[in-house]
Design a protein around this motif. Structure first.
Motif, PDB file in Angstrom:
ATOM      1  N   HIS A 116      36.766   2.082  28.406  1.00  0.00           N
ATOM      2  CA  HIS A 116      36.298   3.011  29.440  1.00  0.00           C
ATOM      3  C   HIS A 116      35.156   3.818  28.833  1.00  0.00           C
ATOM      4  O   HIS A 116      35.359   4.540  27.851  1.00  0.00           O
ATOM      5  CB  HIS A 116      37.428   3.961  29.868  1.00  0.00           C
ATOM      6  N   ARG A 118      32.839   5.497  30.993  1.00  0.00           N
ATOM      7  CA  ARG A 118      32.470   6.536  31.971  1.00  0.00           C
ATOM      8  C   ARG A 118      30.984   6.463  32.318  1.00  0.00           C
ATOM      9  O   ARG A 118      30.319   5.472  32.082  1.00  0.00           O
ATOM     10  CB  ARG A 118      32.845   7.946  31.476  1.00  0.00           C
ATOM     11  N   ASN A 143      36.367   1.713  36.625  1.00  0.00           N
ATOM     12  CA  ASN A 143      36.968   2.842  37.379  1.00  0.00           C
ATOM     13  C   ASN A 143      36.127   4.116  37.240  1.00  0.00           C
ATOM     14  O   ASN A 143      36.599   5.148  36.773  1.00  0.00           O
ATOM     15  CB  ASN A 143      38.432   3.080  36.981  1.00  0.00           C
ATOM     16  N   TYR A 199      43.663  -2.115  39.942  1.00  0.00           N
ATOM     17  CA  TYR A 199      44.450  -0.914  39.630  1.00  0.00           C
ATOM     18  C   TYR A 199      45.467  -0.709  40.729  1.00  0.00           C
ATOM     19  O   TYR A 199      45.091  -0.674  41.913  1.00  0.00           O
ATOM     20  CB  TYR A 199      43.548   0.332  39.591  1.00  0.00           C
ATOM     21  N   THR A 204      46.915   5.720  37.865  1.00  0.00           N
ATOM     22  CA  THR A 204      46.245   6.164  36.648  1.00  0.00           C
ATOM     23  C   THR A 204      44.887   6.765  37.004  1.00  0.00           C
ATOM     24  O   THR A 204      44.593   6.978  38.190  1.00  0.00           O
ATOM     25  CB  THR A 204      46.134   5.001  35.630  1.00  0.00           C
ATOM     26  N   HIS A 234      46.096  -4.222  35.807  1.00  0.00           N
ATOM     27  CA  HIS A 234      46.851  -3.071  35.303  1.00  0.00           C
ATOM     28  C   HIS A 234      48.254  -3.285  35.831  1.00  0.00           C
ATOM     29  O   HIS A 234      48.516  -3.111  37.019  1.00  0.00           O
ATOM     30  CB  HIS A 234      46.253  -1.746  35.800  1.00  0.00           C
ATOM     31  N   HIS A 282      46.742  -4.112  28.486  1.00  0.00           N
ATOM     32  CA  HIS A 282      47.518  -3.145  27.690  1.00  0.00           C
ATOM     33  C   HIS A 282      49.029  -3.349  27.799  1.00  0.00           C
ATOM     34  O   HIS A 282      49.750  -2.496  28.312  1.00  0.00           O
ATOM     35  CB  HIS A 282      47.148  -1.705  28.026  1.00  0.00           C
ATOM     36  N   CYS A 323      49.098   8.103  27.970  1.00  0.00           N
ATOM     37  CA  CYS A 323      48.213   7.152  28.659  1.00  0.00           C
ATOM     38  C   CYS A 323      49.083   6.361  29.625  1.00  0.00           C
ATOM     39  O   CYS A 323      50.305   6.489  29.627  1.00  0.00           O
ATOM     40  CB  CYS A 323      47.562   6.216  27.648  1.00  0.00           C
ATOM     41  N   LYS A 324      48.461   5.526  30.424  1.00  0.00           N
ATOM     42  CA  LYS A 324      49.191   4.625  31.316  1.00  0.00           C
ATOM     43  C   LYS A 324      48.792   3.192  30.988  1.00  0.00           C
ATOM     44  O   LYS A 324      47.584   2.927  30.904  1.00  0.00           O
ATOM     45  CB  LYS A 324      48.841   4.921  32.772  1.00  0.00           C
ATOM     46  N   ASP A 352      41.623  -0.128  25.591  1.00  0.00           N
ATOM     47  CA  ASP A 352      41.841   0.838  26.681  1.00  0.00           C
ATOM     48  C   ASP A 352      41.456   2.242  26.206  1.00  0.00           C
ATOM     49  O   ASP A 352      42.071   3.232  26.622  1.00  0.00           O
ATOM     50  CB  ASP A 352      43.296   0.800  27.167  1.00  0.00           C
ATOM     51  N   ALA A 354      40.101   5.554  26.323  1.00  0.00           N
ATOM     52  CA  ALA A 354      39.896   6.243  27.603  1.00  0.00           C
ATOM     53  C   ALA A 354      39.609   7.720  27.351  1.00  0.00           C
ATOM     54  O   ALA A 354      40.526   8.532  27.238  1.00  0.00           O
ATOM     55  CB  ALA A 354      41.133   6.077  28.479  1.00  0.00           C
ATOM     56  N   HIS A 356      38.650  11.567  27.778  1.00  0.00           N
ATOM     57  CA  HIS A 356      38.709  12.656  28.760  1.00  0.00           C
ATOM     58  C   HIS A 356      38.319  13.933  28.018  1.00  0.00           C
ATOM     59  O   HIS A 356      38.648  14.075  26.833  1.00  0.00           O
ATOM     60  CB  HIS A 356      40.134  12.833  29.302  1.00  0.00           C
ATOM     61  N   ALA A 370      45.746  10.780  32.052  1.00  0.00           N
ATOM     62  CA  ALA A 370      46.161   9.658  31.208  1.00  0.00           C
ATOM     63  C   ALA A 370      44.964   9.072  30.461  1.00  0.00           C
ATOM     64  O   ALA A 370      43.918   8.821  31.051  1.00  0.00           O
ATOM     65  CB  ALA A 370      46.807   8.579  32.078  1.00  0.00           C
ATOM     66  N   GLY A 371      45.127   8.820  29.178  1.00  0.00           N
ATOM     67  CA  GLY A 371      44.068   8.152  28.419  1.00  0.00           C
ATOM     68  C   GLY A 371      44.063   8.592  26.973  1.00  0.00           C
ATOM     69  O   GLY A 371      44.172   9.777  26.674  1.00  0.00           O
TER      70      GLY A 371
HETATM   71  O1  DOR Z   1      44.634   2.461  32.929  1.00  0.00           O
HETATM   72  C1  DOR Z   1      44.299   3.506  32.422  1.00  0.00           C
HETATM   73  C2  DOR Z   1      43.037   4.170  32.804  1.00  0.00           C
HETATM   74  C3  DOR Z   1      42.571   5.031  31.735  1.00  0.00           C
HETATM   75  C4  DOR Z   1      41.425   5.939  32.136  1.00  0.00           C
HETATM   76  O2  DOR Z   1      41.419   7.098  31.727  1.00  0.00           O
HETATM   77  O3  DOR Z   1      40.516   5.471  32.818  1.00  0.00           O
HETATM   78  N1  DOR Z   1      43.606   5.794  31.138  1.00  0.00           N
HETATM   79  C5  DOR Z   1      44.827   5.253  30.947  1.00  0.00           C
HETATM   80  O4  DOR Z   1      45.663   5.813  30.270  1.00  0.00           O
HETATM   81  N2  DOR Z   1      45.134   4.088  31.542  1.00  0.00           N
END
Ligand code: DOR
Length: 462
Positions: A116, A118, A143, A199, A204, A234, A282, A323-324, A352, A354, A356, A370-371
């Motif tokens: 990811h 962004r 995403n 997804y 998530t 996913h 994942h 995370c997911k 994965d 991710a 934030h 999640a991430g």
């Molecule tokens: O599938 C995902 C998406 C990801 C995110 O932050 O984009 N974060 C996660 O933990 N799982």
């Protein structure tokens, strides 16, 4: 291989930008500067290989060898949040010299089949960290906000990423959405889109436009199978609503069994489309590993670096490990480590990673997001995890991090990687390196996985 420059002519800025010698790109501003271009992935790769064959390159070759790459320079700056080394919050421990390393492993550059990156300022923060993690090919998740449902938008996104890590190959994906039809898939294939990510709705980050039922997409899956486009799943089911107090043991779904409850869906899509290449993203459970193994060769699974370390107890009180899908039991982690180190070509690296912003992870606007961010240490973390089970050897790491994913995605066969990169990566244990505390600065700073803890070292060699 012949590439043709199809579609619209690129704006003069874009051409100028792509043809500039790599080391002169000092502070790219892709957001404002790059317009949407109807390029195909191959046009994009063609421009990149033209860059690496520019005649001026020969003149500067010696100098360039001495220099760090643009991505690594940017990462060094980002590590300090734009501050000088003295002002930085990140400790810079004195490292032992390479000759003192306890273990040294040389590999080809790795490929990360789930990242990811962004958009906007976060993209500018995290994309230059790819190289630090030993990776030169990334499969980029769609995403964004709004999600990438249009092939031209996905290719344009690759053009925004490219200047931020010029030596990296970026592979584009689409976000599975009702607006995608079999005709979209045909267009996507002609433009070089590699896969479509599904997804489950609302489960998530940025999944609000996700899938409620898979059957409605069967005509799209058929088109993907016909055009040899990969389906990325996913693999989780939505939880039983928490206000539902009746509770039926076998049917209840929470984030702990959301993945195992999804596995019948994987099996039924595979049964309906045996030629469709599917990746269960994942994997977090022993059951997921078994399900992938039980399918034919068109089904594979990615495994992240962080799931090789984490169990439930880690994320239960630490948002930076959340995370997911969530990490599961120690026995599940053991099954993931066993699969990743087994030499089974069905399992390969997809971090994965991710990112934030730190305040969002800390839940300052309500609840955490999640991430887990692992990009700058992708291969180093895998090496450390493999080492714990006595498997940090060249062959095992090379299969999982460099080879099996490229083979599954037919990277060579389809010519979707810029083949000019002859560099190697060297992993070293025991130099005293620590994971930086933050990447980037201010409210946009990102806290990497295992911040402040010891980590393997990695360098690139020509
Ligand atoms: O599938 C995902 C998406 C990801 C995110 O932050 O984009 N974060 C996660 O933990 N799982």
């Amino acid at each position: 291989m012949e590439f043709s420059l199809a579609g619209e002519i690129l704006s003069s800025f874009e051409l100028h930008h792509f043809y500039r010698p790599l080391e002169t790109i000092e502070h790219p501003q892709p957001q404002t500067a790059i317009k949407r271009a109807k390029m195909t992935l191959k046009d994009h790769l063609h421009l990149r290989s033209s860059v690496s064959h520019h005649p001026d390159d020969d003149k500067d070759k010696e100098k360039e060898k001495e220099d760090e790459s643009t991505a690594r320079k940017l990462f060094r700056r980002l590590k300090s949040g734009g501050k000088s080394d003295d002002e930085s919050d990140n400790e810079s421990p004195k490292l032992r010299s390479d000759s003192e390393a306890e273990v040294v492993i040389e590999l080809p550059p790795a490929a990360d089949f789930h990242v990811h990156l962004r958009d906007g300022s976060m993209m500018e923060t995290v994309t230059p960290t790819i190289e630090n993690g030993g990776v030169n090919l990334v499969y980029v998740m769609p995403n964004l906000v709004p999600p990438l449902t249009d092939p031209a938008a996905a290719i344009a996104y690759m053009s925004r990423l490219q200047p931020l890590s010029p030596s990296t190959t970026f592979l584009p994906t689409l976000y599975l959405h009702p607006s995608i039809t079999p005709a979209t898939i045909a267009t996507a294939a002609s433009m070089g889109i590699v896969g479509v990510k599904s997804y489950p709705r609302g489960l998530t980050t940025n999944s609000d436009s996700g899938v409620l039922s898979y059957e409605q997409f069967y005509p799209v899956f058929q088109a993907m199978s016909d055009h040899d486009i990969v389906l990325n799943l996913h693999g989780e089911c939505p939880s039983t609503p928490s206000e539902d107090v009746a509770g039926i043991e076998d049917e209840d779904i929470t984030i702990l069994n959301a993945e195992s409850k999804f596995l019948p869906t994987l099996l039924s899509i595979h049964k309906a489309f045996p030629k469709l290449r599917i990746v269960l993203e994942h994997c977090t459970t022993a059951a997921a590993v078994e399900a992938v193994r039980s399918c034919g060769p068109t089904v594979a699974g990615t495994i992240t670096a962080h799931h090789l370390f984490l169990t439930i107890d880690n994320w239960a009180d630490d948002p930076f490990c959340f995370c997911k899908p969530v990490a599961k039991l120690p026995a599940d982690r053991a099954a993931l480590l066993a699969a990743a180190t087994s030499g089974d070509t069905k399992f390969f690296l997809g971090t994965d990673s991710a990112p934030h912003p730190k305040p969002a992870k800390q839940g300052r606007s309500g609840k955490t997001v999640a991430g887990v961010f692992t990009q700058p240490y992708a291969v180093q973390l895998v090496a450390e995890a493999f080492d714990k089970v006595g498997k940090a050897d060249k062959e095992t790491l090379e299969g999982f991090c460099c080879k099996f994913g490229r083979d599954f995605y037919k990277v060579k066969e389809k010519g979707i990687e810029n083949g000019q990169d002859k560099r190697r990566i060297v992993l070293m244990r025991g130099l005293g390196e620590k994971v930086v505390k933050e990447v980037g600065g201010g409210e946009g700073a990102v806290v990497p996985f295992r911040a402040g803890e010891g980590v393997w070292s990695l360098k690139w060699i020509e």
